[in-house]
Motif scaffolding. Structure first.
Motif, PDB file in Angstrom:
ATOM      1  N   ASP A 145       0.846  -1.191   0.000  1.00 18.11           N
ATOM      2  CA  ASP A 145       0.000   0.000   0.000  1.00 18.11           C
ATOM      3  C   ASP A 145       0.887   1.249   0.000  1.00 18.11           C
ATOM      4  O   ASP A 145       1.892   1.319   0.710  1.00 18.11           O
ATOM      5  CB  ASP A 145      -0.898  -0.020   1.239  1.00 18.11           C
ATOM      6  N   CYS A 146       0.522   2.241  -0.811  1.00 19.66           N
ATOM      7  CA  CYS A 146       1.347   3.456  -0.911  1.00 19.66           C
ATOM      8  C   CYS A 146       1.492   4.157   0.434  1.00 19.66           C
ATOM      9  O   CYS A 146       2.552   4.711   0.741  1.00 19.66           O
ATOM     10  CB  CYS A 146       0.734   4.406  -1.938  1.00 19.66           C
ATOM     11  N   ARG A 147       0.433   4.124   1.222  1.00 21.45           N
ATOM     12  CA  ARG A 147       0.520   4.750   2.550  1.00 21.45           C
ATOM     13  C   ARG A 147       1.563   4.041   3.404  1.00 21.45           C
ATOM     14  O   ARG A 147       2.355   4.678   4.118  1.00 21.45           O
ATOM     15  CB  ARG A 147      -0.857   4.690   3.209  1.00 21.45           C
ATOM     16  N   ASP A 148       1.622   2.690   3.300  1.00 25.49           N
ATOM     17  CA  ASP A 148       2.598   1.928   4.077  1.00 25.49           C
ATOM     18  C   ASP A 148       4.013   2.141   3.539  1.00 25.49           C
ATOM     19  O   ASP A 148       4.976   2.162   4.312  1.00 25.49           O
ATOM     20  CB  ASP A 148       2.234   0.449   4.051  1.00 25.49           C
ATOM     21  N   LEU A 149       4.142   2.285   2.230  1.00 26.37           N
ATOM     22  CA  LEU A 149       5.456   2.573   1.647  1.00 26.37           C
ATOM     23  C   LEU A 149       5.957   3.928   2.131  1.00 26.37           C
ATOM     24  O   LEU A 149       7.142   4.081   2.463  1.00 26.37           O
ATOM     25  CB  LEU A 149       5.367   2.557   0.125  1.00 26.37           C
ATOM     26  N   LEU A 150       5.072   4.914   2.188  1.00 27.36           N
ATOM     27  CA  LEU A 150       5.448   6.230   2.688  1.00 27.36           C
ATOM     28  C   LEU A 150       5.857   6.151   4.153  1.00 27.36           C
ATOM     29  O   LEU A 150       6.872   6.734   4.567  1.00 27.36           O
ATOM     30  CB  LEU A 150       4.275   7.199   2.507  1.00 27.36           C
ATOM     31  N   GLU A 151       5.102   5.407   4.954  1.00 24.91           N
ATOM     32  CA  GLU A 151       5.434   5.267   6.382  1.00 24.91           C
ATOM     33  C   GLU A 151       6.795   4.600   6.548  1.00 24.91           C
ATOM     34  O   GLU A 151       7.611   5.026   7.374  1.00 24.91           O
ATOM     35  CB  GLU A 151       4.356   4.448   7.080  1.00 24.91           C
TER      36      GLU A 151
END
Length: 894
Positions: A145-151
């Motif tokens: 998930d892009c949000r998890d990649l950012l985190e």
């Protein structure tokens, strides 16, 4: 310091990239173009990080990298003019592809991550490797998930710069119409605030993005996404401040117009999905026109393929022309190489264009300097008035732009057809050594640091060829004519050898159907195997039948099996399916293999493809149990994600047609006249699709191909496909094309002899073109001796590679008599062809020993880790047949 930054590129570890995408060549290209800061690309790949560590070193604590002094010294020796003293730094960057499911839909989003040190890049890469494969490609594909990649990126390095990549691209972006989101928060959730820059991509420019107030909070950056050094700076950023990590990220964070000055832009209309449209119908539409039509094609009534501009309009909350306070300046550019190529009426990669480019940049400045600021009279003095006029028009935006749509790239033209060669008027407004004369246009000033809205001429609507129809029989020989006009009750099967006019016959058949048999355009479907072949066929049909199509409902479909199936499934599903490319398929398949089986993913993939080509399924598969189990798990994963691969495009369409009478009826109506090119390459699954479309009698079916070229059995092609067609359709009419127009008689006879020697009887076409120059066969005792013989023949054809040889005193001296006339080739005129890649290594060694420049294609060179300059001294076999060049070489006949 005002500098140019291109942050998003790719290395030679990425698929479909240049082998010269390495630190040394990137430095050299950046210096020539006028770029001071360039991304490394692909820092997640371990091999690339190792190469970066060997070639680069930290730049005095700036958070950037620089080429090591010994390498930089070598590069600068090859540079001249302003480029020789250029400052070039590197910033660690990498693009990551996320494929995952969210909100009930499959998502495919790309992001670019910048890091301030190799240590930080390595830490993030190590974490990502625990999630998926980061070694198979420079741009890894992860189910994250892009949000998890950012985190994860922020946790690894809080100061990292996370940039959503090319945010409007239909298939791979945060706002993409095919698999994206409507809001940034929908993708990145509670961490959206950590993002301070977004990449607008090649198919959009700042004015398009200014229409979304939600983007005002971000710096709108532009980068080249270059896959080769030559493509650097087709888009880039203008930063005023310190050339350092903090200088760059600080400018982007603040969006201060005195620091983040603006961008250099590609013409977005050149993107292949800029406008909405229907390629098969020849319809290209501005979003305003699409809205008036309810999103439906005015020709066939089907749903239009959405483009980037239309997606911008869909999400926009401001009118076109809005200029918010957050707007930054921008300039549309055309690469200098392409400008000079149009001036010279030559290809961008030709020696003539390269020579003029080097002359201009070595004397007047870097490429960007010449494009943006160099006085036009200086350009005219050095490169001629036509070049100066071309640059003036580019700066002023006085260009003609045909927008791309539905997979068709757009085109930018500086000069109208015929204008370049007019030889008079304002095209030649400079005297060679003087300023403009009275009454002639004055040179345009260099662009100021304000937003530039260029007055490009854009063609927004569908264009239909209007050339008068030609007689479809006029250019055909008797056998071609008989096949084109045949009007029996069953299929037509045309066996056509190489160069006998297969594509010509197909195009003439379409024209015959439209003109003589009054077939509805929408009832014609022409299928071939590659996009390139489809484009050639489409071009021929449009050139011949444009006037017949004008004003009539529908358009013939011209495309590949996969394109037709994608369209069919899209209509049935109500949306275009999300399609995996080969690399994404391998990534998913890797997750489905038993522990330790990841190394076999390509072999398993090939086994599945071969079984799917035979119309098998996991349930009916009788091969190894490990393959069946992986296939079962892989299919379940694809169903869960809602994605298809190229194999399942065919099988799913066959399943749909066999179970849905309404879809079958509509498909047969659109393929009442079905034409299939390269029929010998059809596999059982594709043949089953052809049978469903053709129906029981097959009256509208026309297939053409060469049974002796059925060489794709390893991909599932059926060598007996022509016989199978005759068995399934007893009324089929089998015809033969017997005249060859491509190869010379000597090449045709030699080919027939070789095929016959292999046990395959073949009647060679009667050749009608080309010289009777005999082939020369050399029998050599070993591969080494053969390689030496080839090198000596190449040297002789080039007139000698040394002074002694050029004067006939060396080992490869000129021969006497008529053969002396053929010693006029350059190395770039010659091609050496080998049966296998393994044979090329011995050839390459021989060229290197003789000191001749060479480059091996389609095989990894044994010198892959050494710099080998120049072109392979090669003999053009294909040109010998088609362009009447002499054929010489070493043929090893076994």
């Amino acid at each position: 310091m005002l500098y140019v930054a291109d942050l998003h590129i790719h290395s030679h570890f990425s698929i479909a990239t240049s082998g010269e995408s390495d630190p040394v060549h990137l430095f050299e290209a950046a210096a020539r173009k006028g770029i001071q800061l360039v991304g490394t690309g692909d820092f997640t790949h371990p091999g690339w990080r190792e190469e970066l560590a060997q070639s680069l070193e930290p730049d005095d604590g700036s958070g950037l990298l620089r080429l090591k002094p010994e390498l930089e010294h070598q590069v600068r020796r090859r540079l001249s003019g302003p480029a020789a003293g250029a400052t070039v730094r590197f910033i660690l960057s990498s693009e990551i592809s996320s494929i995952y499911k969210k909100g009930g839909r499959a998502r495919k989003v790309h992001n670019v991550i910048l890091m301030p040190s190799l240590e930080a890049a390595t830490r993030l890469s190590d974490r990502l490797e625990r999630i998926g494969n980061i070694r198979s490609d420079g741009r890894p594909i992860l189910g994250l998930d892009c949000r998890d990649l950012l985190e994860m990126s922020l946790a690894t390095e809080p100061d990292c710069c996370f940039i959503p990549a090319h945010i409007w691209t239909p298939h791979f972006s945060v706002f993409g119409s095919k698999s994206g989101f409507d809001r940034m928060e929908d993708c990145y959730g509670d961490l959206t605030g950590a993002i301070y820059a977004v990449e607008t991509g090649l198919s959009s420019d700042p004015p398009m993005n200014w229409r979304l107030s939600a983007l005002d909070r971000f710096a709108l950056v532009s980068n080249s996404d270059a896959h080769s050094p030559d493509k650097l700076a087709r888009e880039a950023n203008l930063i005023d401040g310190e050339l350092s990590w903090q200088g760059l990220t600080g400018a982007l964070r603040s969006r201060d117009p005195q620091r983040f000055v603006g961008t250099l832009e590609f013409h977005p209309e050149e993107g292949k999905y800029h406008y909405d449209g229907h390629r098969s119908c020849g319809v290209r539409l501005h979003p305003d026109e699409v809205a008036a039509l309810g999103g439906r094609c005015p020709v066939c009534g089907g749903k239009l393929t959405g483009g980037v501009y239309g997606r911008v309009v869909e999400l926009a909350d401001r009118p076109d022309g809005a200029h918010p306070a957050a707007a930054r300046e921008f300039e549309h550019l055309v690469p200098l190489r392409e400008i000079l190529a149009e001036v010279l009426d030559s290809g961008p990669a030709t020696k003539k264009t390269q020579a003029l480019l080097e002359r201009v940049t070595s004397s007047l400045g870097t490429e960007l300097e010449v494009l943006r600021h160099t006085p036009l009279e200086d350009i005219a003095r050095l490169a001629g008035p036509l070049a100066a006029e071309a640059v003036r028009r580019t700066r002023a935006g006085e260009l003609s732009v045909d927008p791309g749509y539905d997979g068709e790239f757009g085109t930018v033209r500086i000069f109208a057809p015929g204008e370049r060669d007019s030889g008079a008027g304002q095209m030649f407004f400079f005297a060679a050594e003087s300023a403009p004369q009275a009454g002639e246009p004055s040179p345009a000033p260099a662009p100021s640091r304000t937003a530039i809205k260029t007055p490009r001429t854009v063609q927004p609507v569908a264009e239909t060829a209007t050339a008068a129809p030609q007689d479809p029989l006029a250019a055909l020989d008797p056998a071609q004519r008989e096949a084109v006009v045949y009007d029996g009750d069953g299929p037509v099967a045309v066996a056509a050898g190489p160069g006998t006019g297969k594509t010509r016959c197909l195009a003439a058949r379409v024209l015959h159907l439209l003109r003589e048999r009054a077939a509805a355009p929408g009832s014609i479907t022409a299928i071939t195997f590659t996009n390139r072949a489809a484009e050639e066929m489409k071009s021929r049909i449009e050139n011949q039948a444009g006037a017949l199509l004008e004003g009539r409902a529908g358009r013939p479909f011209v495309g590949t099996f996969h394109a037709w199936c994608l369209d069919c499934l899209g209509h049935a599903m109500g949306h275009t399916p999300v399609l995996l490319d080969e690399n994404e398929r391998l990534q998913l398949l890797r997750e489905c293999l038993e522990p330790g089986g990841g190394a076999r993913q390509r072999q398993v993939s090939e086994a599945i493809s071969l079984a799917a080509a035979r119309l098998e399924s996991p349930d009916s598969y009788r091969g190894p149990e490990a393959v069946r189990a992986a296939w079962t798990a892989y299919r379940a994963l694809c169903e869960r994600l809602g994605v298809l691969d190229f194999d399942s495009l065919i099988t799913e369409t066959v399943r749909l047609l066999s179970h849905d009478p309404d879809t079958l009826a509509a498909a047969r109506a659109g393929a009442g006249n079905l034409l299939v090119d390269e029929f010998q390459d059809v596999n059982p699954a594709q043949y089953e699709l052809v049978r469903w479309l053709a129906g029981p009698g097959g009256a509208g079916l026309f297939v053409i191909g060469d049974p002796n070229q059925s060489i794709y059995a390893f991909r599932g092609a059926a060598p007996d496909i022509f016989e199978r067609l005759s068995a399934d359709y007893p009324a089929a009419k089998v015809m033969n094309l017997t005249t060859g127009y491509r190869c010379s008689p000597v090449v045709t006879r030699a080919s027939a002899a070789l095929i016959a020697a292999g046990g395959s009887p073949w009647r060679a076409p009667q050749a009608v073109c080309g010289p009777e120059t005999p082939l020369q066969q050399m029998r050599c005792p070993s591969e080494t001796a053969e390689a030496i013989a080839v090198v000596r023949e190449v040297t002789r054809l080039a007139g000698g590679a040394s002074m002694l040889e050029a004067h006939g005193q060396g080992r490869a001296g000129r021969r006497s008599g008529a053969e002396e006339d053929d010693c006029d080739y350059s190395f770039g005129d010659m091609l050496v062809v080998a049966r296998t890649g393994a044979l090329l290594e011995e050839l390459e060694r021989a060229f290197v020993v003789e000191g001749l420049p060479c480059r091996v294609r389609a095989s990894r060179s044994f010198l892959a880790d050494r710099e080998v300059q120049g072109l392979l001294a090669l003999l053009r076999l294909a040109a010998a047949a088609q362009d009447n060049l002499h054929f010489r070489g070493a043929l090893r006949l076994a």
